[in-house]
Design a protein around this motif. Structure first.
Motif, PDB file in Angstrom:
ATOM      1  N   SER A  40       2.085   9.722  -5.210  1.00  0.00           N
ATOM      2  CA  SER A  40       2.707  10.976  -4.771  1.00  0.00           C
ATOM      3  C   SER A  40       3.658  11.515  -5.834  1.00  0.00           C
ATOM      4  N   LYS A  41       4.426  10.614  -6.434  1.00  0.00           N
ATOM      5  CA  LYS A  41       5.336  11.042  -7.496  1.00  0.00           C
ATOM      6  C   LYS A  41       4.560  11.573  -8.690  1.00  0.00           C
ATOM      7  N   ARG A  60       0.832  -1.205   0.000  1.00  0.00           N
ATOM      8  CA  ARG A  60       0.000   0.000   0.000  1.00  0.00           C
ATOM      9  C   ARG A  60       0.864   1.252   0.000  1.00  0.00           C
ATOM     10  N   CYS A  61       1.961   1.248   0.755  1.00  0.00           N
ATOM     11  CA  CYS A  61       2.884   2.384   0.773  1.00  0.00           C
ATOM     12  C   CYS A  61       3.502   2.606  -0.599  1.00  0.00           C
ATOM     13  N   ARG A  62       3.865   1.512  -1.265  1.00  0.00           N
ATOM     14  CA  ARG A  62       4.449   1.640  -2.612  1.00  0.00           C
ATOM     15  C   ARG A  62       3.463   2.281  -3.579  1.00  0.00           C
ATOM     16  N   SER A 112       8.970   6.895   4.706  1.00  0.00           N
ATOM     17  CA  SER A 112       9.338   6.608   6.090  1.00  0.00           C
ATOM     18  C   SER A 112       8.595   5.365   6.601  1.00  0.00           C
ATOM     19  N   THR A 113       7.310   5.292   6.329  1.00  0.00           N
ATOM     20  CA  THR A 113       6.521   4.134   6.742  1.00  0.00           C
ATOM     21  C   THR A 113       7.009   2.867   6.062  1.00  0.00           C
ATOM     22  N   LEU A 114       7.366   2.970   4.781  1.00  0.00           N
ATOM     23  CA  LEU A 114       7.865   1.804   4.052  1.00  0.00           C
ATOM     24  C   LEU A 114       9.177   1.310   4.654  1.00  0.00           C
ATOM     25  N   ARG A 115      10.065   2.219   4.995  1.00  0.00           N
ATOM     26  CA  ARG A 115      11.336   1.819   5.618  1.00  0.00           C
ATOM     27  C   ARG A 115      11.098   1.118   6.952  1.00  0.00           C
ATOM     28  N   GLN A 116      10.202   1.667   7.763  1.00  0.00           N
ATOM     29  CA  GLN A 116       9.893   1.054   9.050  1.00  0.00           C
ATOM     30  C   GLN A 116       9.245  -0.317   8.875  1.00  0.00           C
ATOM     31  N   THR A 117       8.373  -0.432   7.897  1.00  0.00           N
ATOM     32  CA  THR A 117       7.700  -1.702   7.633  1.00  0.00           C
ATOM     33  C   THR A 117       8.688  -2.737   7.135  1.00  0.00           C
ATOM     34  N   ASP A 118       9.589  -2.340   6.247  1.00  0.00           N
ATOM     35  CA  ASP A 118      10.609  -3.276   5.760  1.00  0.00           C
ATOM     36  C   ASP A 118      11.507  -3.749   6.900  1.00  0.00           C
ATOM     37  N   ALA A 119      11.839  -2.857   7.824  1.00  0.00           N
ATOM     38  CA  ALA A 119      12.652  -3.249   8.981  1.00  0.00           C
ATOM     39  C   ALA A 119      11.883  -4.224   9.873  1.00  0.00           C
ATOM     40  N   SER A 133       3.258  13.605   1.218  1.00  0.00           N
ATOM     41  CA  SER A 133       2.800  12.218   1.119  1.00  0.00           C
ATOM     42  C   SER A 133       3.949  11.272   0.772  1.00  0.00           C
ATOM     43  N   LEU A 134       4.817  11.700  -0.112  1.00  0.00           N
ATOM     44  CA  LEU A 134       5.970  10.890  -0.498  1.00  0.00           C
ATOM     45  C   LEU A 134       6.880  10.642   0.697  1.00  0.00           C
ATOM     46  N   GLY A 135       7.200  11.689   1.428  1.00  0.00           N
ATOM     47  CA  GLY A 135       8.075  11.545   2.591  1.00  0.00           C
ATOM     48  C   GLY A 135       7.475  10.661   3.668  1.00  0.00           C
ATOM     49  N   SER A 136       6.200  10.839   3.926  1.00  0.00           N
ATOM     50  CA  SER A 136       5.524  10.041   4.946  1.00  0.00           C
ATOM     51  C   SER A 136       5.500   8.567   4.572  1.00  0.00           C
ATOM     52  N   ASN A 137       5.161   8.280   3.337  1.00  0.00           N
ATOM     53  CA  ASN A 137       5.068   6.889   2.914  1.00  0.00           C
ATOM     54  C   ASN A 137       6.434   6.235   2.760  1.00  0.00           C
TER      55      ASN A 137
END
Length: 115
Positions: free
Chosen positions: A34-35, A26-28, A79-86, A73-77
């Motif tokens: 956003s792009k 969903r983040c992707r 960040s969320t994607l990085r946290q989710t991947d971790a 929106s790009l920055g928020s998602n």
């Protein structure tokens, strides 16, 4: 502890990994949107600045809002994607440790019953 406890815990971890994978997907999608919003806003702003197609000041303000909203929106998602991947990596490591800790027996090592 019974033999089912590690299996139940592994199943719960796998369910969490699947849920996290859905969040990452969903983040992707939001990152892509956003792009697109940033690109559309820049194009509309360029048209407004150059006076092409009769685009006015309201369109220029709207394009600035579109670009800024896309950036937020790009920055928020991201960040969320990085946290989710971790979190997915951590859960996969835990699952691997649990699987490695199970005392598995080979089939030929099991006692056989004679009838």
């Amino acid at each position: 502890m019974t033999d089912d406890d590690p299996a139940d815990e592994i199943s719960a971890i796998e369910a969490r990994i699947e849920a996290l994978a859905e969040i990452a997907e969903r983040c992707r999608k939001f990152i892509l949107a956003s792009k697109a919003a940033i690109a559309g806003g820049v194009a509309l702003l360029l048209f407004a600045v150059l006076g092409l197609f009769g685009v006015g000041q309201i369109a220029a303000l709207g394009s600035i809002a579109l670009v800024l909203g896309g950036i937020v929106s790009l920055g928020s998602n991201l960040s969320t994607l990085r946290q989710t991947d971790a979190a997915i990596s951590d859960a996969e490591a835990l699952r691997s440790d649990l699987i490695g800790g199970i005392d598995l027996r080979l089939v030929h090592d099991t006692p056989t019953k004679l009838m």
